[in-house]
Design an enzyme around this catalytic site. Structure first.
Site, short mmCIF file in Angstrom:
data_model
loop_
_atom_site.label_atom_id
_atom_site.label_comp_id
_atom_site.label_asym_id
_atom_site.label_seq_id
_atom_site.Cartn_x
_atom_site.Cartn_y
_atom_site.Cartn_z
N GLY A 1 -4.41 -1.14 1.63
CA GLY A 1 -5.10 -2.41 1.43
C GLY A 1 -4.90 -3.05 0.07
N GLY B 1 -1.48 -3.69 -1.12
CA GLY B 1 -0.10 -4.17 -1.24
C GLY B 1 0.96 -3.08 -1.23
CG LEU B 2 1.91 1.80 -1.53
CD1 LEU B 2 2.95 1.62 -2.65
CD2 LEU B 2 1.14 3.11 -1.71
CE1 TYR C 1 5.34 -2.33 9.74
CE2 TYR C 1 3.69 -2.15 11.45
CZ TYR C 1 4.40 -1.59 10.42
OH TYR C 1 4.17 -0.29 10.06
C1 LIG Z 1 -0.51 -0.14 7.94
C2 LIG Z 1 -0.29 0.17 6.46
C3 LIG Z 1 1.09 0.80 6.27
C4 LIG Z 1 -0.33 -1.17 5.70
O1 LIG Z 1 -0.15 -0.92 4.32
P1 LIG Z 1 -1.23 -1.50 3.27
O2 LIG Z 1 -0.76 -1.16 1.91
O3 LIG Z 1 -2.58 -1.04 3.69
O4 LIG Z 1 -1.09 -3.05 3.57
P2 LIG Z 1 -1.00 -4.23 2.48
O5 LIG Z 1 -2.09 -4.05 1.48
O6 LIG Z 1 0.39 -4.31 1.98
O7 LIG Z 1 -1.33 -5.45 3.46
C5 LIG Z 1 -0.63 -6.64 3.34
C6 LIG Z 1 -1.35 -7.71 4.10
O8 LIG Z 1 -1.33 -7.40 5.50
C7 LIG Z 1 -2.63 -7.56 6.03
N1 LIG Z 1 -2.83 -6.63 7.13
C8 LIG Z 1 -2.99 -5.30 7.07
N2 LIG Z 1 -3.17 -4.81 8.31
C9 LIG Z 1 -3.12 -5.88 9.15
C10 LIG Z 1 -3.25 -6.04 10.56
N3 LIG Z 1 -3.49 -5.01 11.36
N4 LIG Z 1 -3.15 -7.29 11.08
C11 LIG Z 1 -2.93 -8.35 10.28
N5 LIG Z 1 -2.81 -8.26 8.94
C12 LIG Z 1 -2.90 -7.04 8.39
C13 LIG Z 1 -3.55 -7.24 4.87
O9 LIG Z 1 -4.83 -7.84 5.08
C14 LIG Z 1 -2.82 -7.84 3.70
O10 LIG Z 1 -3.12 -9.22 3.61
P3 LIG Z 1 -3.41 -9.91 2.18
O11 LIG Z 1 -2.13 -9.75 1.39
O12 LIG Z 1 -3.71 -11.33 2.54
O13 LIG Z 1 -4.55 -9.17 1.60
C15 LIG Z 1 -1.37 1.12 5.88
O14 LIG Z 1 -2.63 0.47 5.95
C16 LIG Z 1 -1.46 2.46 6.60
O15 LIG Z 1 -0.86 3.44 6.18
N6 LIG Z 1 -2.25 2.50 7.68
C17 LIG Z 1 -2.45 3.75 8.45
C18 LIG Z 1 -1.17 4.21 9.14
C19 LIG Z 1 -0.54 3.12 9.99
O16 LIG Z 1 -1.20 2.48 10.80
N7 LIG Z 1 0.76 2.91 9.77
C20 LIG Z 1 1.50 1.92 10.52
C21 LIG Z 1 2.40 2.60 11.51
S1 LIG Z 1 3.21 1.41 12.55
#
Ligand SMILES: CC(C)(COP(=O)(O)OP(=O)(O)OC[C@H]1O[C@@H](n2cnc3c(N)ncnc32)[C@H](O)[C@@H]1OP(=O)(O)O)[C@@H](O)C(=O)NCCC(=O)NCCS
Length: 146
Positions: A86, A88-89, A118
């Site tokens: 959450g 940006g990583l 994505y």
């Molecule tokens: C999914 C994951 C990789 C995203 O990485 P993250 O570092 O949490 O995401 P970011 O902080 O880069 O998010 C970037 C933007 O995407 C948005 N975003 C995140 N999840 C979202 C979703 N499900 N739907 C829409 N937007 C989403 C965030 O709100 C953020 O928006 P902002 O820049 O306006 O604040 C991470 O949360 C994670 O490891 N989740 C658990 C495992 C998982 O689900 N992996 C994906 C496998 S397909």
């Protein structure tokens, strides 16, 4: 809550120094399922591209991609510890992977509910993706197939 300023987190693109037990813990806590250390290590070592996020001497996030280096790549296993989510990583790791994948097509299979993350990076939902699974009932239960 996030642990660290983004600039304290280093991305590395090789498997050296990875503690695979710790990597399995990331999967479990993310959560993205259960992995076994030896199998996880093999899947990463057999991948064309790996990405590890390091903070304070430990791995806090990871991802990998398969690629033919000409036309097609597929990204798998992007996840990080909850306290690093959450801020940006995930976006940073995805951009770093996409910069390094030289193919015109990059596919992935989103966890159900993460498609929006994505789409923000330019990915489109595919209409005709097909899966032949050894355990279709499990994949159906998890929401990956109809
Ligand atoms: C999914 C994951 C990789 C995203 O990485 P993250 O570092 O949490 O995401 P970011 O902080 O880069 O998010 C970037 C933007 O995407 C948005 N975003 C995140 N999840 C979202 C979703 N499900 N739907 C829409 N937007 C989403 C965030 O709100 C953020 O928006 P902002 O820049 O306006 O604040 C991470 O949360 C994670 O490891 N989740 C658990 C495992 C998982 O689900 N992996 C994906 C496998 S397909």
């Amino acid at each position: 809550m996030n642990h660290a300023p983004a600039n304290d987190i280093t991305l590395r693109f090789d498997c050296s120094g990875v503690d695979w037990e710790q990597a399995c813990t990331i999967f479990e806590r993310a959560p993205l399922g259960t992995r076994k250390p030896d199998r996880l290590r093999t899947t990463f070592e057999n991948s064309a591209l790996v990405c590890f996020a390091w903070h304070g001497g430990r791995t806090v996030g990871l991802a990998r991609a398969l690629s033919d280096h000409v036309v097609q790549s597929v990204i798998y296993d992007l996840c990080m510890l909850p306290e690093y989510q959450g801020s940006g990583l995930g976006t940073r790791m995805m951009r770093a992977m996409l910069d390094r994948l030289e193919t015109p097509n990059v596919q992935l299979h989103s966890v159900p509910g993460k498609e929006g993350f994505y789409e923000r990076l330019g990915f489109c939902v595919m209409r005709t993706a097909m899966l032949l699974s050894a355990d279709p009932e499990d994949m159906r239960r998890k929401g990956y197939i109809r």
